[in-house]
Design a protein around this motif. Structure first.
Motif, PDB file in Angstrom:
ATOM      1  N   MET A  36      17.472   4.261  -2.274  1.00  0.00           N
ATOM      2  CA  MET A  36      16.386   3.363  -2.155  1.00  0.00           C
ATOM      3  C   MET A  36      15.062   4.028  -1.665  1.00  0.00           C
ATOM      4  SD  MET A  36      16.225  -0.024  -1.746  1.00  0.00           S
ATOM      5  CE  MET A  36      15.172  -1.244  -0.634  1.00  0.00           C
ATOM      6  N   ASP A  37      15.075   4.833  -0.706  1.00  0.00           N
ATOM      7  CA  ASP A  37      13.886   5.460  -0.136  1.00  0.00           C
ATOM      8  C   ASP A  37      13.130   6.147  -1.113  1.00  0.00           C
ATOM      9  OD1 ASP A  37      14.377   4.219   2.219  1.00  0.00           O
ATOM     10  OD2 ASP A  37      15.246   5.695   3.182  1.00  0.00           O
ATOM     11  N   LYS A  38      14.139   7.049  -1.959  1.00  0.00           N
ATOM     12  CA  LYS A  38      13.423   7.747  -2.985  1.00  0.00           C
ATOM     13  C   LYS A  38      12.734   6.860  -4.154  1.00  0.00           C
ATOM     14  CE  LYS A  38      14.855  11.289  -6.415  1.00  0.00           C
ATOM     15  NZ  LYS A  38      15.859  12.075  -7.061  1.00  0.00           N
ATOM     16  N   LYS A  39      13.323   5.842  -4.388  1.00  0.00           N
ATOM     17  CA  LYS A  39      12.695   4.997  -5.651  1.00  0.00           C
ATOM     18  C   LYS A  39      11.732   4.114  -5.001  1.00  0.00           C
ATOM     19  CE  LYS A  39      16.918   4.257  -8.240  1.00  0.00           C
ATOM     20  NZ  LYS A  39      17.848   3.519  -8.699  1.00  0.00           N
ATOM     21  N   LEU A  40      11.488   3.693  -3.627  1.00  0.00           N
ATOM     22  CA  LEU A  40      10.156   3.142  -3.154  1.00  0.00           C
ATOM     23  C   LEU A  40       9.270   4.392  -2.982  1.00  0.00           C
ATOM     24  CD1 LEU A  40      11.773   1.437  -0.223  1.00  0.00           C
ATOM     25  CD2 LEU A  40      10.621   0.253  -2.226  1.00  0.00           C
ATOM     26  N   GLN A  41       9.624   5.495  -2.761  1.00  0.00           N
ATOM     27  CA  GLN A  41       8.481   6.504  -2.688  1.00  0.00           C
ATOM     28  C   GLN A  41       7.873   6.706  -4.074  1.00  0.00           C
ATOM     29  OE1 GLN A  41       7.747   8.680   0.200  1.00  0.00           O
ATOM     30  NE2 GLN A  41       5.663   8.719  -1.048  1.00  0.00           N
ATOM     31  N   VAL A  42       8.638   6.635  -5.152  1.00  0.00           N
ATOM     32  CA  VAL A  42       7.981   6.891  -6.413  1.00  0.00           C
ATOM     33  C   VAL A  42       6.996   5.552  -6.659  1.00  0.00           C
ATOM     34  CG1 VAL A  42       8.579   6.855  -9.047  1.00  0.00           C
ATOM     35  CG2 VAL A  42       9.834   8.299  -7.518  1.00  0.00           C
ATOM     36  N   GLN A  43       7.762   4.508  -6.336  1.00  0.00           N
ATOM     37  CA  GLN A  43       6.604   3.315  -6.701  1.00  0.00           C
ATOM     38  C   GLN A  43       5.621   3.415  -5.802  1.00  0.00           C
ATOM     39  OE1 GLN A  43       8.779  -0.549  -5.398  1.00  0.00           O
ATOM     40  NE2 GLN A  43       7.314  -1.786  -6.244  1.00  0.00           N
ATOM     41  N   PHE A  44       5.514   3.496  -4.380  1.00  0.00           N
ATOM     42  CA  PHE A  44       4.270   3.524  -3.575  1.00  0.00           C
ATOM     43  C   PHE A  44       3.419   4.643  -3.797  1.00  0.00           C
ATOM     44  CE2 PHE A  44       6.622   0.462  -1.400  1.00  0.00           C
ATOM     45  CZ  PHE A  44       5.661  -0.574  -1.006  1.00  0.00           C
ATOM     46  N   ASP A  45       3.881   5.880  -4.487  1.00  0.00           N
ATOM     47  CA  ASP A  45       3.106   6.894  -5.031  1.00  0.00           C
ATOM     48  C   ASP A  45       2.048   6.594  -6.213  1.00  0.00           C
ATOM     49  OD1 ASP A  45       3.826   8.630  -3.077  1.00  0.00           O
ATOM     50  OD2 ASP A  45       5.322   9.701  -4.394  1.00  0.00           O
ATOM     51  N   LYS A  46       2.691   5.522  -6.873  1.00  0.00           N
ATOM     52  CA  LYS A  46       2.010   5.081  -8.132  1.00  0.00           C
ATOM     53  C   LYS A  46       0.811   3.819  -7.471  1.00  0.00           C
ATOM     54  CE  LYS A  46       5.262   6.250 -11.561  1.00  0.00           C
ATOM     55  NZ  LYS A  46       4.690   7.002 -12.280  1.00  0.00           N
ATOM     56  N   HIS A  47       0.700   3.623  -6.273  1.00  0.00           N
ATOM     57  CA  HIS A  47      -0.311   2.708  -5.637  1.00  0.00           C
ATOM     58  C   HIS A  47      -0.163   1.453  -6.301  1.00  0.00           C
ATOM     59  CE1 HIS A  47      -1.336   6.571  -3.576  1.00  0.00           C
ATOM     60  NE2 HIS A  47      -1.681   7.116  -5.005  1.00  0.00           N
ATOM     61  N   PRO A  48       0.707   0.704  -6.042  1.00  0.00           N
ATOM     62  CA  PRO A  48       0.715  -0.960  -6.302  1.00  0.00           C
ATOM     63  C   PRO A  48      -0.521  -1.641  -5.672  1.00  0.00           C
ATOM     64  CG  PRO A  48       2.385  -0.625  -5.003  1.00  0.00           C
ATOM     65  CD  PRO A  48       1.991   0.666  -5.310  1.00  0.00           C
ATOM     66  N   LYS A  49      -1.095  -2.380  -6.397  1.00  0.00           N
ATOM     67  CA  LYS A  49      -2.326  -3.062  -5.851  1.00  0.00           C
ATOM     68  C   LYS A  49      -2.068  -3.796  -4.796  1.00  0.00           C
ATOM     69  CE  LYS A  49      -5.250  -2.436  -9.777  1.00  0.00           C
ATOM     70  NZ  LYS A  49      -5.955  -3.028 -11.012  1.00  0.00           N
ATOM     71  N   LEU A  50      -1.039  -4.607  -4.592  1.00  0.00           N
ATOM     72  CA  LEU A  50      -0.607  -5.649  -3.634  1.00  0.00           C
ATOM     73  C   LEU A  50       0.979  -5.577  -3.652  1.00  0.00           C
ATOM     74  CD1 LEU A  50      -1.348  -7.814  -1.591  1.00  0.00           C
ATOM     75  CD2 LEU A  50      -1.051  -9.549  -3.510  1.00  0.00           C
ATOM     76  N   TYR A  51       1.478  -5.406  -2.157  1.00  0.00           N
ATOM     77  CA  TYR A  51       2.870  -5.583  -2.072  1.00  0.00           C
ATOM     78  C   TYR A  51       2.838  -6.463  -0.867  1.00  0.00           C
ATOM     79  CZ  TYR A  51       7.837  -3.914  -1.732  1.00  0.00           C
ATOM     80  OH  TYR A  51       9.172  -3.876  -2.078  1.00  0.00           O
ATOM     81  N   TRP A  52       3.286  -7.672  -1.129  1.00  0.00           N
ATOM     82  CA  TRP A  52       3.273  -8.746  -0.067  1.00  0.00           C
ATOM     83  C   TRP A  52       4.539  -9.477   0.305  1.00  0.00           C
ATOM     84  CZ3 TRP A  52       3.319 -14.421  -0.160  1.00  0.00           C
ATOM     85  CH2 TRP A  52       2.210 -15.089   0.698  1.00  0.00           C
ATOM     86  N   ILE A  53       4.592  -9.477   1.587  1.00  0.00           N
ATOM     87  CA  ILE A  53       5.842  -9.967   2.329  1.00  0.00           C
ATOM     88  C   ILE A  53       5.723 -11.064   3.247  1.00  0.00           C
ATOM     89  CG2 ILE A  53       7.931  -9.388   3.721  1.00  0.00           C
ATOM     90  CD1 ILE A  53       7.365  -6.432   2.883  1.00  0.00           C
ATOM     91  N   ALA A  54       6.345 -12.396   2.717  1.00  0.00           N
ATOM     92  CA  ALA A  54       6.122 -13.431   3.356  1.00  0.00           C
ATOM     93  C   ALA A  54       7.421 -14.081   3.890  1.00  0.00           C
ATOM     94  CB  ALA A  54       5.566 -14.654   2.728  1.00  0.00           C
ATOM     95  N   ILE A  55       7.589 -14.729   5.336  1.00  0.00           N
ATOM     96  CA  ILE A  55       8.877 -15.265   5.647  1.00  0.00           C
ATOM     97  C   ILE A  55       8.269 -16.146   6.874  1.00  0.00           C
ATOM     98  CG2 ILE A  55       9.484 -13.427   7.567  1.00  0.00           C
ATOM     99  CD1 ILE A  55      12.332 -13.797   6.416  1.00  0.00           C
ATOM    100  N   GLY A  56       9.089 -17.357   7.156  1.00  0.00           N
ATOM    101  CA  GLY A  56       9.323 -17.872   8.286  1.00  0.00           C
ATOM    102  C   GLY A  56       9.821 -17.449   9.515  1.00  0.00           C
ATOM    103  N   LYS A  57       9.257 -17.842  10.528  1.00  0.00           N
ATOM    104  CA  LYS A  57       9.679 -17.444  11.751  1.00  0.00           C
ATOM    105  C   LYS A  57      11.379 -18.019  12.119  1.00  0.00           C
ATOM    106  CE  LYS A  57       5.424 -17.271  14.092  1.00  0.00           C
ATOM    107  NZ  LYS A  57       4.562 -18.210  15.360  1.00  0.00           N
ATOM    108  N   ALA A  58      11.689 -18.898  11.518  1.00  0.00           N
ATOM    109  CA  ALA A  58      12.994 -19.420  11.732  1.00  0.00           C
ATOM    110  C   ALA A  58      14.011 -19.131  10.726  1.00  0.00           C
ATOM    111  CB  ALA A  58      13.016 -21.017  12.112  1.00  0.00           C
ATOM    112  N   ASP A  59      13.475 -18.541   9.791  1.00  0.00           N
ATOM    113  CA  ASP A  59      14.338 -18.160   8.614  1.00  0.00           C
ATOM    114  C   ASP A  59      15.474 -17.184   9.028  1.00  0.00           C
ATOM    115  OD1 ASP A  59      15.429 -16.924   6.020  1.00  0.00           O
ATOM    116  OD2 ASP A  59      13.567 -17.722   5.221  1.00  0.00           O
TER     117      ASP A  59
END
Length: 398
Positions: free
Chosen positions: A327-350
């Protein structure tokens, strides 16, 4: 002969009067009635009933134990019967602008509102719906703006050995234009299908209204079926009519992620798309957020925009497919390619809040940049419609 003709004329007239009376009878009760102060009145004709309640997401939620733990379930309120056998309840406070769903409980039996023809299906539950307008809820309405088109298409999936259905939104003017359009791949949650986002998520209405207001760039939205064992939504495949179920095989074990490029290839071959990472986004809710996370890191050159809406973040030890390894290795490859937006959203009671907080900590430790958006309440469509209306305007350098 003349008498016979008169008999038939009389009979037809009686049938017509009876039919119109039936129509009039159906229209006597107004429910739900949205009052001028945004309180809402519910009515039901059930003179023989002993107890009638309304349950819906406009009421304060109550905790309910599920296989996922404690989750918010809709509250209930009692209706009162008048001397004509009509049960009635008016919300004590005005309702905030929103799309709401509800059902009646007649002596414990859940039914839709017979006076309201507007209904939606969520997995195997069918509920009545209404909209209190204003604010963000106006995005969920069909307004007097240019409209896009919604089609259902079938594509071949050699990996899954199925012909499968997808729902596709094309923006206003697509048919007349010769331009290429960016694409958002929008994924549903567990128990959902290719109908979920278009029906429950109000995708077409949200995008029509955002595009008309100049807040979102015209784009294609592709809503696939995320259940790797399904051809299409229940009732829309060769299996015919059957009761939808919540948990299906092969939903989060790597098959769908491996097969996903087939969908992208089909769209690029059949639609005028921007065939580049900069022209593609992927987002999803719950299970769809899980899929979006892993598809985007598995194919780091495919998507420049990633949205995780209340994403199901599972511990690494539960992910045994090669798709989920390193997981960490693949995420490193993904973020080394500089995605323009990585967006996380969630509700407080989720119920997935803690898992998302831990995932954000993981990203922070590796200094992987992302944007975070938090709302109230829990794992509900109200939040996911909000997330789509917030995410879409950030796409494709708008």
């Amino acid at each position: 002969m003349k008498k016979l003709t008169l008999f038939f004329v009389f009979a037809i007239a009686c049938l017509s009067i009876h039919a119109q009376q039936a129509l009039w009878g159906a229209g006597e009760i107004v429910s739900p009635q949205i009052n001028s102060d945004n309180t809402v009145t519910f009515r039901l004709n059930a003179p023989q009933a002993v107890k009638v309640e309304v349950t819906g997401d406009f009421l304060s939620p109550q905790k309910q134990q599920t296989s996922f733990g404690l989750v918010d379930a809709p509250g209930t309120a009692k209706l009162k019967k008048n001397d004509k056998g009509i049960w009635e309840f008016t919300t004590p406070q005005p309702l905030s602008p929103e799309l709401y769903s509800y059902s009646f409980l007649i002596d414990g039996c859940k039914v839709t509102d017979p006076s309201n023809v507007y209904m939606i299906r969520d997995v195997a539950s069918v509920t009545s719906v209404f909209i209190v307008g204003g604010g963000r809820a106006d995005l969920y309405k069909v307004n007097a703006v240019p409209h896009g088109s919604v089609t259902r298409r079938w594509y071949q999936s050699p990996s899954l050995g199925l012909t499968r259905r997808i729902t596709i939104y094309t923006p206003p003017g697509y048919e007349e234009s010769k331009a290429n359009y960016p694409v958002l791949y929008l994924l549903h949650g567990m128990g959902g299908d290719e109908e979920a986002w278009i029906a429950l998520g109000r995708t077409a209405q949200i995008l029509d209204n955002l595009i008309a207001a100049g807040k979102a760039k015209p784009l294609i939205v592709v809503m696939p079926n995320g259940n790797a064992v399904q051809e299409a939504a229940p009732g829309e495949s060769s299996l015919g009519f059957y009761k939808p179920t919540f948990q299906l095989p092969k939903t989060m074990e790597g098959s769908y992620e491996k097969a996903f490029p087939e969908i992208v290839n089909f769209i690029d071959l059949n639609y005028r798309t921007v065939k580049a990472k900069s022209g593609r986004a992927i987002a999803g809710l719950s299970m769809g957020g899980f899929h979006s996370l892993h598809i985007s890191k598995e194919y780091p050159d495919m998507f420049d925009y990633v949205g995780l809406f209340s994403a199901a973040i599972l511990p690494d030890k539960e992910n045994t497919s090669p798709v989920y390894m390193d997981m960490d290795k693949k995420l490193q490859v993904q973020f080394d390619k500089h995605p323009k937006l990585y967006w996380i959203a969630i509700g407080k009671a989720d119920f997935l809040y803690k898992a998302n907080a831990e995932y954000r900590q993981r990203l922070d430790e590796h200094k992987f940049p992302y944007k975070y958006f938090e709302t109230e309440e829990g794992h509900i469509w109200k939040n996911w419609r909000i997330y789509l209306s917030e995410f879409a305007p950030q796409l494709f350098d708008k």
